[in-house]
Enzyme design. Sequence first.
Site, PDB file in Angstrom:
ATOM      1  N   ARG A   1      -0.949  86.572  20.465  1.00 45.59           N
ATOM      2  CA  ARG A   1      -0.145  87.786  20.692  1.00 45.59           C
ATOM      3  C   ARG A   1       1.079  87.394  21.495  1.00 45.59           C
ATOM      4  O   ARG A   1       1.204  86.236  21.913  1.00 45.59           O
ATOM      5  CB  ARG A   1      -0.973  88.775  21.502  1.00 45.59           C
ATOM      6  CG  ARG A   1      -1.468  88.143  22.809  1.00 45.59           C
ATOM      7  CD  ARG A   1      -2.177  89.116  23.712  1.00 45.59           C
ATOM      8  NE  ARG A   1      -2.926  88.468  24.775  1.00 45.59           N
ATOM      9  CZ  ARG A   1      -2.447  88.107  25.948  1.00 45.59           C
ATOM     10  NH1 ARG A   1      -1.174  88.301  26.222  1.00 45.59           N
ATOM     11  NH2 ARG A   1      -3.206  87.532  26.846  1.00 45.59           N
TER      12      ARG A   1
ATOM     13  N   LYS B   1     -18.044  80.322  31.207  1.00 46.65           N
ATOM     14  CA  LYS B   1     -17.020  81.195  30.627  1.00 46.65           C
ATOM     15  C   LYS B   1     -17.602  82.033  29.504  1.00 46.65           C
ATOM     16  O   LYS B   1     -18.411  81.541  28.707  1.00 46.65           O
ATOM     17  CB  LYS B   1     -15.882  80.356  30.040  1.00 46.65           C
ATOM     18  CG  LYS B   1     -14.918  79.765  31.042  1.00 46.65           C
ATOM     19  CD  LYS B   1     -13.759  79.140  30.264  1.00 46.65           C
ATOM     20  CE  LYS B   1     -12.612  78.777  31.165  1.00 46.65           C
ATOM     21  NZ  LYS B   1     -11.441  78.315  30.382  1.00 46.65           N
TER      22      LYS B   1
HETATM   23  P1  ADP Z   1      -0.827  86.889  29.566  1.00 42.68           P
HETATM   24  O1  ADP Z   1      -1.957  86.087  28.992  1.00 42.68           O
HETATM   25  O2  ADP Z   1       0.119  87.436  28.590  1.00 42.68           O
HETATM   26  O3  ADP Z   1      -0.247  86.247  30.745  1.00 42.68           O
HETATM   27  P2  ADP Z   1      -2.614  88.680  30.907  1.00 42.68           P
HETATM   28  O4  ADP Z   1      -3.713  87.683  30.958  1.00 42.68           O
HETATM   29  O5  ADP Z   1      -2.042  89.223  32.156  1.00 42.68           O
HETATM   30  O6  ADP Z   1      -1.427  88.233  30.029  1.00 42.68           O
HETATM   31  O7  ADP Z   1      -3.105  89.876  29.976  1.00 42.68           O
HETATM   32  C1  ADP Z   1      -2.231  90.874  29.570  1.00 42.68           C
HETATM   33  C2  ADP Z   1      -2.963  92.165  29.524  1.00 42.68           C
HETATM   34  O8  ADP Z   1      -4.010  92.089  28.596  1.00 42.68           O
HETATM   35  C3  ADP Z   1      -3.625  92.538  30.822  1.00 42.68           C
HETATM   36  O9  ADP Z   1      -3.585  93.932  30.930  1.00 42.68           O
HETATM   37  C4  ADP Z   1      -5.055  92.036  30.658  1.00 42.68           C
HETATM   38  O10 ADP Z   1      -5.917  92.775  31.474  1.00 42.68           O
HETATM   39  C5  ADP Z   1      -5.268  92.321  29.195  1.00 42.68           C
HETATM   40  N1  ADP Z   1      -6.203  91.415  28.535  1.00 42.68           N
HETATM   41  C6  ADP Z   1      -5.964  90.185  28.087  1.00 42.68           C
HETATM   42  N2  ADP Z   1      -7.024  89.654  27.460  1.00 42.68           N
HETATM   43  C7  ADP Z   1      -7.989  90.588  27.501  1.00 42.68           C
HETATM   44  C8  ADP Z   1      -9.339  90.680  27.003  1.00 42.68           C
HETATM   45  N3  ADP Z   1      -9.908  89.691  26.302  1.00 42.68           N
HETATM   46  N4  ADP Z   1     -10.026  91.803  27.251  1.00 42.68           N
HETATM   47  C9  ADP Z   1      -9.462  92.808  27.925  1.00 42.68           C
HETATM   48  N5  ADP Z   1      -8.203  92.810  28.379  1.00 42.68           N
HETATM   49  C10 ADP Z   1      -7.465  91.722  28.190  1.00 42.68           C
HETATM   50  P1  ADP Z   2      -8.409  84.075  30.271  1.00 39.67           P
HETATM   51  O1  ADP Z   2      -8.813  84.308  28.857  1.00 39.67           O
HETATM   52  O2  ADP Z   2      -9.046  85.014  31.210  1.00 39.67           O
HETATM   53  O3  ADP Z   2      -6.941  83.955  30.422  1.00 39.67           O
HETATM   54  P2  ADP Z   2      -8.526  81.164  30.552  1.00 39.67           P
HETATM   55  O4  ADP Z   2      -9.507  80.332  29.829  1.00 39.67           O
HETATM   56  O5  ADP Z   2      -7.137  81.165  30.036  1.00 39.67           O
HETATM   57  O6  ADP Z   2      -9.057  82.656  30.621  1.00 39.67           O
HETATM   58  O7  ADP Z   2      -8.518  80.741  32.088  1.00 39.67           O
HETATM   59  C1  ADP Z   2      -7.815  81.494  33.046  1.00 39.67           C
HETATM   60  C2  ADP Z   2      -7.537  80.640  34.266  1.00 39.67           C
HETATM   61  O8  ADP Z   2      -8.757  80.136  34.839  1.00 39.67           O
HETATM   62  C3  ADP Z   2      -6.715  79.400  33.999  1.00 39.67           C
HETATM   63  O9  ADP Z   2      -5.335  79.673  34.004  1.00 39.67           O
HETATM   64  C4  ADP Z   2      -7.135  78.475  35.119  1.00 39.67           C
HETATM   65  O10 ADP Z   2      -6.456  78.767  36.325  1.00 39.67           O
HETATM   66  C5  ADP Z   2      -8.587  78.827  35.328  1.00 39.67           C
HETATM   67  N1  ADP Z   2      -9.437  77.888  34.580  1.00 39.67           N
HETATM   68  C6  ADP Z   2      -9.840  78.032  33.300  1.00 39.67           C
HETATM   69  N2  ADP Z   2     -10.604  76.976  32.922  1.00 39.67           N
HETATM   70  C7  ADP Z   2     -10.699  76.155  33.982  1.00 39.67           C
HETATM   71  C8  ADP Z   2     -11.361  74.909  34.249  1.00 39.67           C
HETATM   72  N3  ADP Z   2     -12.103  74.296  33.318  1.00 39.67           N
HETATM   73  N4  ADP Z   2     -11.236  74.358  35.487  1.00 39.67           N
HETATM   74  C9  ADP Z   2     -10.504  74.983  36.446  1.00 39.67           C
HETATM   75  N5  ADP Z   2      -9.869  76.133  36.261  1.00 39.67           N
HETATM   76  C10 ADP Z   2      -9.947  76.745  35.046  1.00 39.67           C
END
Ligand code: ADP
Ligand code: ADP
Length: 456
Positions: free
Chosen positions: A298, A164
Site C-alpha cells: 500500500r 510475531k
Molecule cells: P507505515 O507502515 O505506513 O509507516 P503505520 O505502520 O503507521 O504506517 O500504519 C499506518 C496505519 O495503518 C496506522 O493507522 C496503523 O495502525 C494501521 N495499520 C497498519 N497495519 C495494520 C494491520 N495489519 N492491522 C491494523 N492496522 C494496521
Molecule cells: P509491523 O507489521 O507492525 O510494521 P514489522 O515486522 O515491520 O511489523 O516490525 C516493526 C518494527 O519492529 C521494526 O521496524 C523493528 O523496529 C522491530 N522489529 C521487527 N523485527 C525485529 C527483529 N527481528 N529484531 C529487532 N527488532 C525488530
Amino acid sequence: MSAAPARIRRLLVANRGEIALRIQRACRELGIEVCQVYSEADRDSLPVRLADQAVCIGPARAGESYLAGERVVEAALALRADAVHPGYGFLSENAAFAALCERRGLIFVGPPPAAIAAMGDKASARAIALAAGVPVTPGSTGVLASAAQAREVAGALGYPVLLKAVAGGGGRGMRVVASAGELEPQFDAARREAQAAFGDGTLYLEKYLSGIRHVEIQILSDGETVLHLGERDCSSQRRNQKLVEESPSPGLGAALREAMGEAAVRLCRQVGYRSAGTVECIVEPAAQRFYFMEMNTRVQVEHPVTECVTGIDIVKQQIRIAAGERLALRQADVRLHGHAIECRINAEDPAAGFAPSPGLLAAVHFPGGPGVRVDSHVQAGSVIGPHYDSLIAKLVCWGADRDEALARARRALAELRIEGVRTTAPFLARLLDSAEFRRGEVHTRFVETLLEEAAA
Ligand code: ADP
Ligand code: ADP
Ligand code: MG
C-alpha cells in the site's frame, strides 16, 4: 505524463484524515473527480468538504464504516466511481476487499489481490523472499505449531527472540522473549493477543536483533517495469511505531543501497507485484548487512520523504498504474536529490506515556517557507475524536543536505502551533536535538533510551 488516465474519470477515496486529502490532491492534479466516504464522526472534516461528492457510510465505529467493505463498494457504485483508493490502514491490505472491488467492476488502486494475500501473511512473505534470493531475518522457516516447537527454534537461534503474529501490523503483535523460561507463557499470551487483535493467532519467530536500523525500499511497478525509489530510514520508533522518517538513510553506503534496491525489485517480480509498495528491512549498520522483514502492499504514511528526494509523485503514479498505464520512468531516471525528514505530529501526550489527547483544536498554525511541506487534514475548529489513529499532521522538510533538512525541521517544529490538544511536537523537537540524531546514529531502540534518560 500530463494527460488524465482514460480509465479513471472518478475515484472514491475509502479513507479519512491526511491520507484522504493526499489522495484527493493527486486526483485533482490528474483531472479525476473526487468522491469521499465518511463516517458520522467525520461529517465536518476537510476531506468531506473538499470532495466533489461525499457519502456517509456509517457510524464512527470503523467496523461499521471505514472497514465495512460492502458499504464502501455500494457507495462507489452509487456514485458511479471507476476506482477505489484505500489509502493506508483500514481496507488497504485486505485482499478480499480488493477482490470484491474487482468483482463489482471497480478498479482497486493497489496490487492484485493475490499479491496482497501472499505478502499480508508475514510467514508467507518470508518464504517468498527466500525464494527470490532475498536474505530474511534469521528465524523459523514457517509458522509455529506449538510452544514446544517455538522453544526448539529459539534454542537453536539463541535468545532473545521475537514472537510475531503472521497477521500483525501497525507495530502491534510482537513480543520479545529474553530466555527459555519465558517462552511458554509469552507464546500463549502472544497467540491470544494476536487472535483478538487480528483475528488470527498464528505466530512465527525471529532472532531479536539489537543496534539495528529500520530501512525500507519504496517500489513502483507497472507489472513489467519495476523501479526502486531509494530508501527511507524509520529507526526513530517508539513501541515499534515510527515517529520520524528520513531519506536517504544516514546508515547506508552506496553498495548496500544498490543491493537492497535490487533485492526489493526481485521480490516484487517474484509475487507479480503491480502498484506502489514498500519492502521493509532490518539493517546492521556496522556489517552493512540487511534482512527482509515484511512488505507493505500500500502507500505508506512516510511516502512524502521519498517524493521530496526523487521528485516523483507516488500517489499519482499509483493511480496511473491502476488505470493500466505503463511507467514512463526508468531506473536511470530515479535520482536522489538532497535530504528529507518527516515528523509525525500525533495528538498524544508525551508527558503521559503518549496517551491519546482528543479534543477541539482551538488554534492551528502550520509552518511554511523554503523546503517545508505539511500534509494535514486539520484546521482551527477541527475535533480530534477518540475513534481513529491520532495522526494530525506530517511535517516534511527538504534540504540540499541532511544538515539543512534538519535545520528546517527544527525551525518548522518551532513555528508549528496547535492549541487544544497535547501533541508529540515538543518531544520530536527534543529527539531532533539529541546528539545521536544529529550525528545520524540512531537505532530502533534509541527513542526508548532517550525517554528513559528523561525519566531518570
Ligand atoms: P507505515 O507502515 O505506513 O509507516 P503505520 O505502520 O503507521 O504506517 O500504519 C499506518 C496505519 O495503518 C496506522 O493507522 C496503523 O495502525 C494501521 N495499520 C497498519 N497495519 C495494520 C494491520 N495489519 N492491522 C491494523 N492496522 C494496521
Ligand atoms: P509491523 O507489521 O507492525 O510494521 P514489522 O515486522 O515491520 O511489523 O516490525 C516493526 C518494527 O519492529 C521494526 O521496524 C523493528 O523496529 C522491530 N522489529 C521487527 N523485527 C525485529 C527483529 N527481528 N529484531 C529487532 N527488532 C525488530
Ligand atoms: Mg512494518
